[in-house]
Design a protein around this motif. Structure first.
Motif, PDB file in Angstrom:
ATOM      1  N   VAL A   1       0.860  -1.186   0.000  1.00 38.17           N
ATOM      2  CA  VAL A   1       0.000   0.000   0.000  1.00 38.17           C
ATOM      3  C   VAL A   1       0.899   1.240   0.000  1.00 38.17           C
TER       4      VAL A   1
ATOM      5  N   TYR B   1     -10.513   9.938   0.986  1.00 40.18           N
ATOM      6  CA  TYR B   1      -9.987   8.778   1.694  1.00 40.18           C
ATOM      7  C   TYR B   1      -9.196   9.228   2.921  1.00 40.18           C
TER       8      TYR B   1
ATOM      9  N   GLU C   1      -3.512  11.382  -7.328  1.00 36.30           N
ATOM     10  CA  GLU C   1      -4.850  11.054  -7.842  1.00 36.30           C
ATOM     11  C   GLU C   1      -5.030  11.437  -9.300  1.00 36.30           C
TER      12      GLU C   1
ATOM     13  N   TYR D   1      -4.173  -3.252  -9.925  1.00 33.99           N
ATOM     14  CA  TYR D   1      -4.639  -4.365  -9.096  1.00 33.99           C
ATOM     15  C   TYR D   1      -3.476  -5.251  -8.683  1.00 33.99           C
TER      16      TYR D   1
ATOM     17  N   CYS E   1      -2.241   6.907  -6.083  1.00 30.44           N
ATOM     18  CA  CYS E   1      -3.544   6.977  -5.423  1.00 30.44           C
ATOM     19  C   CYS E   1      -3.519   6.044  -4.226  1.00 30.44           C
TER      20      CYS E   1
ATOM     21  N   PHE F   1      -4.707   2.715  -2.189  1.00 26.61           N
ATOM     22  CA  PHE F   1      -4.779   1.366  -2.766  1.00 26.61           C
ATOM     23  C   PHE F   1      -4.840   0.365  -1.628  1.00 26.61           C
ATOM     24  N   ASN F   2      -5.726  -0.626  -1.759  1.00 24.71           N
ATOM     25  CA  ASN F   2      -5.772  -1.707  -0.794  1.00 24.71           C
ATOM     26  C   ASN F   2      -5.540  -3.040  -1.490  1.00 24.71           C
TER      27      ASN F   2
ATOM     28  N   TRP G   1      -6.700  -2.653  -5.223  1.00 26.74           N
ATOM     29  CA  TRP G   1      -7.445  -2.292  -6.432  1.00 26.74           C
ATOM     30  C   TRP G   1      -7.591  -0.778  -6.484  1.00 26.74           C
ATOM     31  N   ALA G   2      -7.532  -0.190  -7.668  1.00 23.10           N
ATOM     32  CA  ALA G   2      -7.776   1.245  -7.833  1.00 23.10           C
ATOM     33  C   ALA G   2      -8.206   1.514  -9.269  1.00 23.10           C
TER      34      ALA G   2
ATOM     35  N   THR H   1     -11.951   5.289  -7.494  1.00 25.55           N
ATOM     36  CA  THR H   1     -12.328   4.501  -6.325  1.00 25.55           C
ATOM     37  C   THR H   1     -11.359   3.351  -6.077  1.00 25.55           C
ATOM     38  N   VAL H   2     -11.368   2.842  -4.834  1.00 26.60           N
ATOM     39  CA  VAL H   2     -10.673   1.595  -4.517  1.00 26.60           C
ATOM     40  C   VAL H   2     -11.656   0.428  -4.503  1.00 26.60           C
ATOM     41  N   ASN H   3     -12.927   0.695  -4.733  1.00 24.07           N
ATOM     42  CA  ASN H   3     -13.925  -0.376  -4.767  1.00 24.07           C
ATOM     43  C   ASN H   3     -13.714  -1.283  -5.969  1.00 24.07           C
TER      44      ASN H   3
END
Length: 249
Positions: A69, A146, A167, A178, A219, A221-222, A224-225, A234-236
């Motif tokens: 991350v 975020y 961003e 990803y 950006c 990130f966990n 995915w971005a 989004t990170v969704n």
């Protein structure tokens, strides 16, 4: 609460479920990708602790220095995911897992624990209201809403890496960054590829396949971005309906 938890290890990884996707012994591409990713992380101090049952009850965290991350800090733990889903909810499992993580961090002499959050709770991020009950607080923010939450044991604080607040990227097409930390990623990738091919939508897929790449991402990130027209979205993990909304902007 009488429950038995186990930690994944290089020795038991092949035989244990990774909890996110409950399957029989039939191979699943997301699970196989996740296990391959985990096999390389466990030796770095990555922890995946789960209920010893066929259930989605687990916590996943790692030393911040080796967490994929764009967050930096001295001697912290990064909490990727704490998830209790379905029938097991309300039985104290989330509390047990969080308390294990915090105790483990203290036992290892860490300065604290941090996690990604947002001003408005995101569906693919751990419950930040639950974390705040343990003293987590917002220590850094981005312009896109975020937040970095942290529970400090000694006053030191982590922060987003400089790039995480950019961003913006040069690519204008739909762009997905990803990695395979989440077993849902391969399925979403394949679905988006089919959709974009059918609709003639340009798509760039950028695999984050090293720690350096993760720390230098433009950006938050966990695992995915999403970017579109150069802007971070989004990170969704997005479905085709979400992509259609983005494309209409």
């Amino acid at each position: 609460m009488d429950a038995r938890f186990i930690n994944l290890t290089p020795e038991n990884l092949a035989d244990e479920q990774v909890s996110c996707i409950i399957r029989s012994k039939k191979p699943h591409p997301g699970i196989e990708a996740k296990k391959h990713w985990l096999a390389e992380r466990l030796v770095e101090g990555h922890v995946f602790r789960k209920l010893d049952a066929k259930a989605t009850v687990f916590i996943e965290y790692a030393p911040l220095e080796t967490a994929w991350v764009p967050i930096v800090g001295d001697n912290y733990i990064y909490l990727y995911c704490l998830w209790v889903y379905g029938a097991p909810k309300g039985q104290g499992y989330g509390r047990a897992l969080m308390e294990y993580c915090l105790a483990d961090a203290r036992a290892k002499g860490k300065s604290g624990v941090c996690m990604l959050g947002a001003k408005k709770q995101k569906s693919w991020l751990s419950d930040q209201s639950f974390a705040k009950k343990y003293g987590f607080e917002v220590v850094d923010t981005t312009n896109n809403g975020y937040e970095l939450l942290a529970l400090s044991f000694d006053g030191g604080m982590p922060r987003f890496a400089p790039g995480a607040k950019e961003e913006r990227i040069e690519r204008q097409e739909l762009t997905i960054y990803y990695d395979f930390q989440c077993p849902y990623v391969p399925g979403h990738i394949e679905s988006l590829k089919r959709y974009c091919e059918d609709k003639g939508v340009p798509l760039s897929l950028v695999q984050v396949d090293s720690l350096q790449k993760a720390k230098e991402l433009p950006c938050v990130f966990n695992n995915w971005a999403v970017f579109y027209q150069g802007n971070f979205e989004t990170v969704n993990l997005v479905d085709t309906a979400y992509v259609e909304r983005i494309l209409k902007k």
